[in-house]
Design a protein around this motif. Structure first.
Motif, mmCIF file in Angstrom:
data_model
loop_
_atom_site.group_PDB
_atom_site.id
_atom_site.type_symbol
_atom_site.label_atom_id
_atom_site.label_comp_id
_atom_site.label_asym_id
_atom_site.label_seq_id
_atom_site.Cartn_x
_atom_site.Cartn_y
_atom_site.Cartn_z
ATOM 1 N N LYS A 24 0.840 -1.205 0.000
ATOM 2 C CA LYS A 24 0.000 0.000 0.000
ATOM 3 C C LYS A 24 0.872 1.252 0.000
ATOM 4 O O LYS A 24 0.604 2.214 -0.724
ATOM 5 C CB LYS A 24 -0.933 0.005 1.204
ATOM 6 N N GLU A 25 1.911 1.245 0.834
ATOM 7 C CA GLU A 25 2.824 2.390 0.892
ATOM 8 C C GLU A 25 3.533 2.575 -0.443
ATOM 9 O O GLU A 25 3.670 3.696 -0.940
ATOM 10 C CB GLU A 25 3.841 2.172 2.021
ATOM 11 N N LEU A 26 3.974 1.477 -1.052
ATOM 12 C CA LEU A 26 4.669 1.563 -2.337
ATOM 13 C C LEU A 26 3.724 2.017 -3.451
ATOM 14 O O LEU A 26 4.134 2.735 -4.358
ATOM 15 C CB LEU A 26 5.293 0.216 -2.693
ATOM 16 N N ARG A 66 2.120 6.098 -7.545
ATOM 17 C CA ARG A 66 1.110 6.973 -8.148
ATOM 18 C C ARG A 66 1.521 8.452 -8.141
ATOM 19 O O ARG A 66 0.857 9.264 -8.778
ATOM 20 C CB ARG A 66 -0.221 6.790 -7.449
ATOM 21 N N GLN A 67 2.582 8.805 -7.458
ATOM 22 C CA GLN A 67 3.011 10.209 -7.410
ATOM 23 C C GLN A 67 3.538 10.644 -8.771
ATOM 24 O O GLN A 67 4.148 9.866 -9.501
ATOM 25 C CB GLN A 67 4.093 10.411 -6.350
ATOM 26 N N LYS A 68 3.321 11.904 -9.065
ATOM 27 C CA LYS A 68 3.803 12.445 -10.337
ATOM 28 C C LYS A 68 5.331 12.478 -10.385
ATOM 29 O O LYS A 68 5.925 12.396 -11.443
ATOM 30 C CB LYS A 68 3.247 13.849 -10.565
ATOM 31 N N SER A 69 5.956 12.578 -9.224
ATOM 32 C CA SER A 69 7.417 12.655 -9.179
ATOM 33 C C SER A 69 8.058 11.268 -9.024
ATOM 34 O O SER A 69 9.174 11.155 -8.567
ATOM 35 C CB SER A 69 7.849 13.549 -8.012
ATOM 36 N N PHE A 70 7.343 10.225 -9.447
ATOM 37 C CA PHE A 70 7.823 8.856 -9.333
ATOM 38 C C PHE A 70 9.141 8.691 -10.088
ATOM 39 O O PHE A 70 9.270 9.077 -11.238
ATOM 40 C CB PHE A 70 6.777 7.879 -9.879
ATOM 41 N N ASP A 71 10.134 8.108 -9.416
ATOM 42 C CA ASP A 71 11.447 7.869 -10.014
ATOM 43 C C ASP A 71 11.699 6.362 -10.023
ATOM 44 O O ASP A 71 11.938 5.754 -8.979
ATOM 45 C CB ASP A 71 12.528 8.582 -9.208
#
Length: 119
Positions: A18-20, A25-30
């Motif tokens: 869930k945390e991952l 889903r964040q726009k700044s996903f790297d």
């Protein structure tokens, strides 16, 4: 590996995913850093579990050393990889691994030595 196979391990796994998922889903996903975040998230969830349950007996390794032992011996990660995940220097990790080996050796010395072969 840290929690063995248990119902609580499944709950910790679900909380970790869930945390991952939130990170994913964040726009700044790297994507380059995602595997490191996965390790860190799992470690956080396991540490929270240990803190809540106080599962370690007096004879068991302290949490930090149990973590190093699992990452080094169980997951077979290199010291530089563990260093990045835990944000600790390689010399500090080497000292912790030395303590782990010493404690494991001491535990082996406590085991009865005898001939266990079947006649």
């Amino acid at each position: 590996m840290l929690l063995q196979q248990s119902a609580e391990a499944e709950k910790v796994t679900i909380r970790t995913f869930k945390e991952l998922h939130k990170i994913f889903r964040q726009k700044s996903f790297d994507s380059q850093l995602f595997s490191i975040e996965a390790y860190r998230s799992c470690i956080r969830q396991c540490a929270d579990y240990y803190a809540r349950r106080s599962l370690l007996s007096a004879k068991a390794l302290p949490w930090e050393e149990q973590l190093i032992k699992t990452m080094w011996y169980g997951l077979k990660l290199s010291l530089p990889q563990i260093s990045i995940i835990l944000q600790k220097s390689v010399p500090v990790l080497k000292a912790q691994l030395r303590r782990v080996r010493e404690q494991l050796t001491a535990q082996e010395d406590l085991l009865p030595s005898g001939n266990l072969s079947v006649v």
